[in-house]
Design an enzyme around this catalytic site. Structure first.
Site, mmCIF file in Angstrom:
data_model
loop_
_atom_site.group_PDB
_atom_site.id
_atom_site.type_symbol
_atom_site.label_atom_id
_atom_site.label_comp_id
_atom_site.label_asym_id
_atom_site.label_seq_id
_atom_site.Cartn_x
_atom_site.Cartn_y
_atom_site.Cartn_z
ATOM 1 C CB THR A 13 -0.869 0.574 1.539
ATOM 2 O OG1 THR A 13 -1.370 -1.557 1.103
ATOM 3 C CG2 THR A 13 -1.824 1.323 1.272
ATOM 4 C CB VAL A 14 2.950 3.318 2.312
ATOM 5 C CG1 VAL A 14 3.538 4.326 2.756
ATOM 6 C CG2 VAL A 14 2.429 2.299 3.329
ATOM 7 N NE ARG A 49 -0.054 -3.767 -4.176
ATOM 8 C CZ ARG A 49 -0.764 -3.461 -2.769
ATOM 9 N NH1 ARG A 49 -0.990 -4.037 -1.571
ATOM 10 N NH2 ARG A 49 -1.814 -2.338 -1.834
ATOM 11 C CE LYS A 105 3.318 0.993 12.745
ATOM 12 N NZ LYS A 105 2.878 0.930 11.500
ATOM 13 C CB VAL A 132 5.824 8.259 14.391
ATOM 14 C CG1 VAL A 132 5.071 8.679 15.876
ATOM 15 C CG2 VAL A 132 6.239 7.958 15.123
ATOM 16 N N GLY A 187 -8.436 -0.434 5.416
ATOM 17 C CA GLY A 187 -6.898 -0.336 4.953
ATOM 18 C C GLY A 187 -6.229 0.471 6.028
ATOM 19 C CD GLU A 190 0.143 -1.950 11.695
ATOM 20 O OE1 GLU A 190 1.381 -2.488 11.655
ATOM 21 O OE2 GLU A 190 -0.149 -0.929 11.391
ATOM 22 C CE LYS A 205 1.802 4.024 14.346
ATOM 23 N NZ LYS A 205 0.429 4.187 14.476
ATOM 24 N N GLY A 302 -2.901 4.603 5.826
ATOM 25 C CA GLY A 302 -3.199 5.218 4.653
ATOM 26 C C GLY A 302 -2.036 5.444 3.471
HETATM 27 N N1 HSE Z 1 -2.371 0.877 11.857
HETATM 28 C C1 HSE Z 1 -2.046 1.882 12.429
HETATM 29 C C2 HSE Z 1 -2.822 2.725 12.912
HETATM 30 C C3 HSE Z 1 -1.408 2.230 10.637
HETATM 31 O O1 HSE Z 1 -3.941 2.484 12.762
HETATM 32 O O2 HSE Z 1 -2.826 3.774 12.721
HETATM 33 C C4 HSE Z 1 0.067 3.037 10.236
HETATM 34 O O3 HSE Z 1 0.884 3.259 12.244
#
Ligand code: HSE
Length: 440
Positions: A13-14, A49, A105, A132, A187, A190, A205, A302
């Site tokens: 995704t990222v 993908r 993180k 973070v 999405g 984790e 974080k 996201g």
């Molecule tokens: N799973 C994390 C959240 C996103 O829900 O904030 C990435 O750190």
């Protein structure tokens, strides 16, 4: 025009968002940096993908080694996640003299101290803004913008999944499972959502932020972690009636020779800014002796918001290219010789206000026995509410206390639990006033 060549390892995704920006915003980046950021190679084992970007012939590979061994690649963007292969990728990149950008993180919370030392020894940078708070530039803010401040405290909402779940239960009365399912579908949860729900993602974080804010080694083990899985809809409703919202808070306070670092659900007044941070959004308030309070707010996860932070790190590295020491900034914002090992206070020693709910038989004398136990433990009651009787004989008794020591509160609760009229384990939720958090 100068060029910086980039290898992206992990195009989920990222990673896909990073590729989209690097390929789609070339002119903007050239205009701003006076340099070209070239996405030379992308490695991912998932060839099936569907991605919103198309790569030129020869760019995509399934073999990360092609990037790590390519002498022309200046920077490796690690978007693999997890702590095994990702650590290997980062270490191999460092050893090859390449800068690293990561959003990992968990890895930094566990191994950041040694990875930063390895990078410094090789004169390369590990940039990690995206680790973070997604797009919120909290790391840059702490390391650079607030350089003139002694940071006294931070209070944040650092997990979008938990914030989404708590907000949607409050707003729509969704069940915990329904709200979690929606967060996963959107999405931002984790891959293993227990990392979100049980507070560990936020703790990773906070461990990183506390290190930068207070000039200390990263100490993930010291962070107290309690997630939201035991929060019941009833407590969210009562919180609302008393003028509070329940949030999963990340709290760090600087007491000089010791710090507080804790993740737990907390009631915060509805009129404070953090209580208005809803859905998957993140926010963090920082208290510094010069700025007093300042706050960042934005998407903590996201594709595109997180990719935005990754590309900002790439831009910083591009601007620093050619320096013999790799970066104008030490990894944690303090020179390594000035970073201290500061102990984190055990949770039993913190002092705060408490909400607790006891399910007790509706009989004469129960209230006085509970309040007697609180008094014996030096806990002063701010208010007490007896809620409507439920199907069984038990009624919810809800107490709010003045500031008390956690160890005293826990001992009192053990004794309250042992009363014959008390039917089940009491529910305890800390009450925090973020606007008072600048005063450690
Ligand atoms: N799973 C994390 C959240 C996103 O829900 O904030 C990435 O750190």
């Amino acid at each position: 025009m100068k060029r910086m060549q980039i290898g992206l390892i992990g195009c989920g995704t990222v990673g896909e968002g990073v590729a989209r920006i690097l390929l789609g915003q070339q002119k903007l980046l050239r205009d701003r940096l006076g340099m070209e950021l070239v996405l030379k190679k992308v490695a991912d084992t998932d060839t099936q993908r569907k991605r919103s970007v198309t790569f030129d012939e020869g760019v995509f590979t399934t073999d990360a080694s092609e990037i790590l061994s390519d002498p022309e690649i200046d920077v490796v963007v690690e978007m693999v996640g997890g702590v095994g292969f990702a650590k290997d990728v980062i270490q191999r990149a460092i050893q090859a003299g390449k800068h690293v950008v990561t959003a990992n993180k968990k890895l930094l919370a566990l191994d950041g101290n040694s990875l930063f030392a390895e990078a410094a020894a090789k004169g390369v940078t590990i940039a990690y803004e995206a680790s973070v708070g997604g797009c919120m530039p909290i790391i840059k803010t702490l390391r650079e913008n607030l350089v003139a401040n002694r940071i006294t405290a931070m209070t944040g909402i650092l997990n979008g999944t938990c914030n989404y779940i708590l907000s949607e239960i409050t707003r729509l009365g969704l069940s915990f499972e329904e709200a979690l399912g929606q967060a996963q579908a959107k999405g931002f949860a984790e891959a293993d959502p227990t990392l979100d729900i049980e507070g560990f993602d936020a703790a990773h974080k906070l461990a990183i932020l506390a290190a930068i804010a207070f000039g200390m080694e990263i100490d993930f083990e010291g962070v107290y972690v309690e997630g939201i899985s035991r929060i019941e809809a009833m407590d969210i409703l009562y919180a609302d009636q008393f003028g509070y919202r329940i949030k999963l808070l990340a709290i760090a306070k600087n007491h000089g020779d010791r710090v507080e670092a804790r993740i737990h659900p907390a009631m915060i007044p509805t009129d404070c800014l953090l209580s208005q941070v809803n859905g998957s959004l993140n926010a963090v308030s920082v208290y510094g002796d010069a700025v007093e309070e300042m706050m960042l707010y934005g998407h903590g996860a996201g594709m595109m918001p997180t990719a935005s932070a990754v590309v900002a790190d790439l831009a910083d590295i591009a601007r620093d290219m050619g320096r013999s020491d790799g970066s104008r900034l030490p990894a944690l914002g303090y020179l390594s010789g000035s970073i201290r090992r500061i102990p984190v206070m055990p949770i039993s020693e913190i002092r705060t206000h408490y909400y607790f709910r006891v399910a007790a038989a509706d009989r004469p004398g129960v209230l006085s026995r509970v309040s007697g136990i609180l008094g014996q433990h030096n806990i002063s009651i701010m208010s007490v509410h007896q809620k409507e009787r439920h199907v069984s004989d038990a009624v919810p008794l809800v107490f709010m206390t003045h500031r008390a020591r956690e160890a005293d509160m826990c001992r009192a609760l053990e004794e309250i639990r042992a009363l014959p009229e008390v039917c089940r384990d009491p529910v305890l939720i800390r009450i925090e006033d973020p606007s008072a958090n600048g005063r450690p």
